[in-house]
Design a protein around this motif. Structure first.
Motif, PDB file in Angstrom:
ATOM      1  N   ARG A   1       0.695  -1.227   0.131  1.00 13.51           N
ATOM      2  CA  ARG A   1      -0.134  -0.229   0.520  1.00 13.51           C
ATOM      3  C   ARG A   1       1.039   1.233   0.558  1.00 13.51           C
ATOM      4  NH1 ARG A   1      -3.152  -0.170   4.883  1.00 13.51           N
ATOM      5  NH2 ARG A   1      -1.631  -1.816   6.041  1.00 13.51           N
ATOM      6  N   LEU A   2       0.372   1.981  -0.621  1.00 18.61           N
ATOM      7  CA  LEU A   2       1.618   3.991  -0.738  1.00 18.61           C
ATOM      8  C   LEU A   2       0.660   4.585   0.174  1.00 18.61           C
ATOM      9  CD1 LEU A   2       3.125   5.543  -2.474  1.00 18.61           C
ATOM     10  CD2 LEU A   2       1.902   6.427  -4.160  1.00 18.61           C
ATOM     11  N   ILE A   3       1.488   4.915   1.237  1.00 15.90           N
ATOM     12  CA  ILE A   3       1.625   5.202   2.675  1.00 15.90           C
ATOM     13  C   ILE A   3       2.140   6.752   2.535  1.00 15.90           C
ATOM     14  CG2 ILE A   3      -0.028   4.157   4.135  1.00 15.90           C
ATOM     15  CD1 ILE A   3       3.133   4.000   5.385  1.00 15.90           C
ATOM     16  N   ARG A   4       0.546   7.684   2.473  1.00 20.79           N
ATOM     17  CA  ARG A   4       1.747   9.161   2.468  1.00 20.79           C
ATOM     18  C   ARG A   4       2.067  10.133   4.400  1.00 20.79           C
ATOM     19  NH1 ARG A   4      -2.323  13.342   0.959  1.00 20.79           N
ATOM     20  NH2 ARG A   4      -0.388  15.230   1.107  1.00 20.79           N
ATOM     21  N   ASP A   5       1.716   9.244   5.137  1.00 18.98           N
ATOM     22  CA  ASP A   5       1.991   9.491   6.645  1.00 18.98           C
ATOM     23  C   ASP A   5       1.761   8.280   7.377  1.00 18.98           C
ATOM     24  OD1 ASP A   5       3.521  11.394   8.157  1.00 18.98           O
ATOM     25  OD2 ASP A   5       1.835  12.707   8.712  1.00 18.98           O
ATOM     26  N   ALA A   6       2.298   8.515   8.674  1.00 19.89           N
ATOM     27  CA  ALA A   6       2.119   7.555   9.454  1.00 19.89           C
ATOM     28  C   ALA A   6       3.528   7.512  11.137  1.00 19.89           C
ATOM     29  CB  ALA A   6       2.403   5.733   9.257  1.00 19.89           C
ATOM     30  N   PRO A   7       3.336   7.095  12.264  1.00 20.56           N
ATOM     31  CA  PRO A   7       3.529   7.213  13.229  1.00 20.56           C
ATOM     32  C   PRO A   7       5.142   7.031  12.944  1.00 20.56           C
ATOM     33  CG  PRO A   7       1.994   6.265  14.185  1.00 20.56           C
ATOM     34  CD  PRO A   7       1.799   6.132  12.630  1.00 20.56           C
ATOM     35  N   PHE A   8       6.030   6.204  12.148  1.00 22.53           N
ATOM     36  CA  PHE A   8       6.757   5.856  11.780  1.00 22.53           C
ATOM     37  C   PHE A   8       8.041   6.514  10.921  1.00 22.53           C
ATOM     38  CE2 PHE A   8       3.481   2.939   9.402  1.00 22.53           C
ATOM     39  CZ  PHE A   8       4.416   3.389   7.824  1.00 22.53           C
TER      40      PHE A   8
ATOM     41  N   GLY B   1      18.148  14.041   8.006  1.00 22.41           N
ATOM     42  CA  GLY B   1      16.512  15.494   8.623  1.00 22.41           C
ATOM     43  C   GLY B   1      15.560  15.682   8.048  1.00 22.41           C
ATOM     44  N   HIS B   2      15.964  14.590   7.184  1.00 27.03           N
ATOM     45  CA  HIS B   2      14.593  14.302   5.645  1.00 27.03           C
ATOM     46  C   HIS B   2      13.515  13.169   6.062  1.00 27.03           C
ATOM     47  CE1 HIS B   2      16.583  17.816   2.970  1.00 27.03           C
ATOM     48  NE2 HIS B   2      17.601  16.731   3.367  1.00 27.03           N
ATOM     49  N   ARG B   3      12.359  13.972   5.664  1.00 31.22           N
ATOM     50  CA  ARG B   3      11.180  12.783   6.626  1.00 31.22           C
ATOM     51  C   ARG B   3      11.177  12.247   5.370  1.00 31.22           C
ATOM     52  NH1 ARG B   3       5.996  12.845   8.375  1.00 31.22           N
ATOM     53  NH2 ARG B   3       5.316  11.491  10.379  1.00 31.22           N
ATOM     54  N   PRO B   4      10.748  11.097   4.874  1.00 31.18           N
ATOM     55  CA  PRO B   4      10.434  11.147   3.900  1.00 31.18           C
ATOM     56  C   PRO B   4       8.740  10.688   3.172  1.00 31.18           C
ATOM     57  CG  PRO B   4      10.090   8.801   4.305  1.00 31.18           C
ATOM     58  CD  PRO B   4      10.809   9.380   5.604  1.00 31.18           C
ATOM     59  N   PRO B   5       8.091  11.834   2.501  1.00 32.72           N
ATOM     60  CA  PRO B   5       7.563  11.929   2.020  1.00 32.72           C
ATOM     61  C   PRO B   5       5.296  11.342   1.022  1.00 32.72           C
ATOM     62  CG  PRO B   5       8.364  12.744  -0.105  1.00 32.72           C
ATOM     63  CD  PRO B   5       9.237  12.047   0.880  1.00 32.72           C
ATOM     64  N   LEU B   6       6.409   9.706   0.750  1.00 32.44           N
ATOM     65  CA  LEU B   6       5.867   8.607   0.802  1.00 32.44           C
ATOM     66  C   LEU B   6       6.588   7.501   1.591  1.00 32.44           C
ATOM     67  CD1 LEU B   6       4.524   9.374  -2.192  1.00 32.44           C
ATOM     68  CD2 LEU B   6       3.339   9.071  -0.640  1.00 32.44           C
ATOM     69  N   ALA B   7       5.774   6.397   1.381  1.00 37.95           N
ATOM     70  CA  ALA B   7       6.042   4.899   2.022  1.00 37.95           C
ATOM     71  C   ALA B   7       5.897   3.929   1.404  1.00 37.95           C
ATOM     72  CB  ALA B   7       6.289   4.913   3.491  1.00 37.95           C
ATOM     73  N   LEU B   8       5.861   3.032   1.350  1.00 39.94           N
ATOM     74  CA  LEU B   8       5.536   1.033   1.255  1.00 39.94           C
ATOM     75  C   LEU B   8       5.271   0.697   2.261  1.00 39.94           C
ATOM     76  CD1 LEU B   8       6.338  -0.122  -2.709  1.00 39.94           C
ATOM     77  CD2 LEU B   8       4.808   1.207  -2.032  1.00 39.94           C
TER      78      LEU B   8
END
Length: 209
Positions: free
Chosen positions: A122-129, A137-144
């Motif tokens: 699933r493609l997600i745009r935010d989550a606590p992890f 210092g760069h938080r990913p904008p998306l994750a699988l």
């Protein structure tokens, strides 16, 4: 395209006549959840290939790389892979939106064996992890987010045949530079000097932002 002299394999029975049956150990190694040894492998792996297919069956394989351990293990059947800035084609991500099935192949430099993980993404745009996947210092904008369905280790024969990790066999100079390839195929309007600067030492300074 018709090719003279080509003899096609037309069935699984015919395929088995040629290659034979798999060894029992090859079938037994397949598992539905991560083992502690799989977790250790993921913790040491800085690179994986992600295979996807769209709704029409068209396939894509995308490389993903980050510091070792970039794949976050959430539990024995769930992993998360951060997405980093790239060329914005997002071929694989678009495929996942249409067809969740993915195949992952994890490499560890110097090792010939690999770890294979198949599952649904699933493609997600935010989550606590997401904070745990930040780099420099760069938080990913998306994750699988991948739900593991099948996992097993793969032997080293392909790496041994290719001699991939043997530096004495490497010939990077045998091919045109990345800048010359870009000039010929992608960015003909740019000068070669501009492209050489773009793909030069400073290229690594912009990997995360």
């Amino acid at each position: 395209m018709e090719l003279d002299g080509v003899v096609e394999v037309g069935s699984e029975d015919e395929l088995r006549e040629i290659v034979g049956a798999p060894r029992p150990s090859a079938l037994r190694k397949e598992r539905p959840r991560l083992h502690e040894l799989d977790r250790q492998w993921l913790a040491e792996s800085p690179f994986c290939l992600i295979a996807t297919a769209g709704a029409d069956g068209a396939c894509d394989v995308s490389p993903k790389g980050d510091p070792a351990g970039f794949t976050l293990v959430l539990d024995d059947t769930t992993i998360a892979i951060p997405d980093r800035p790239g060329n914005r084609r997002v071929d694989g991500l678009r495929n996942v939106l249409a067809n969740p099935h993915v195949g992952l192949l994890y490499f560890v430099p110097g090792r010939g064996d690999t770890l294979r993980v198949n599952g649904r993404a699933r493609l997600i745009r935010d989550a606590p992890f997401f904070d745990a996947m930040a780099v420099k210092g760069h938080r990913p904008p998306l994750a699988l987010l991948v739900e593991v369905e099948q996992v097993f280790h793969h032997c080293a024969k392909a790496f041994l045949r290719s001699q991939l990790w043997r530096p004495e066999t490497w010939r990077p100079e045998a091919l045109p530079t990345r800048a010359k390839i870009a000039k010929a195929l992608e960015r003909p309007e740019d000068s070669l000097e501009e492209l050489e600067r773009y793909y030069g030492p400073s290229y690594a300074d912009h990997l995360y932002g």
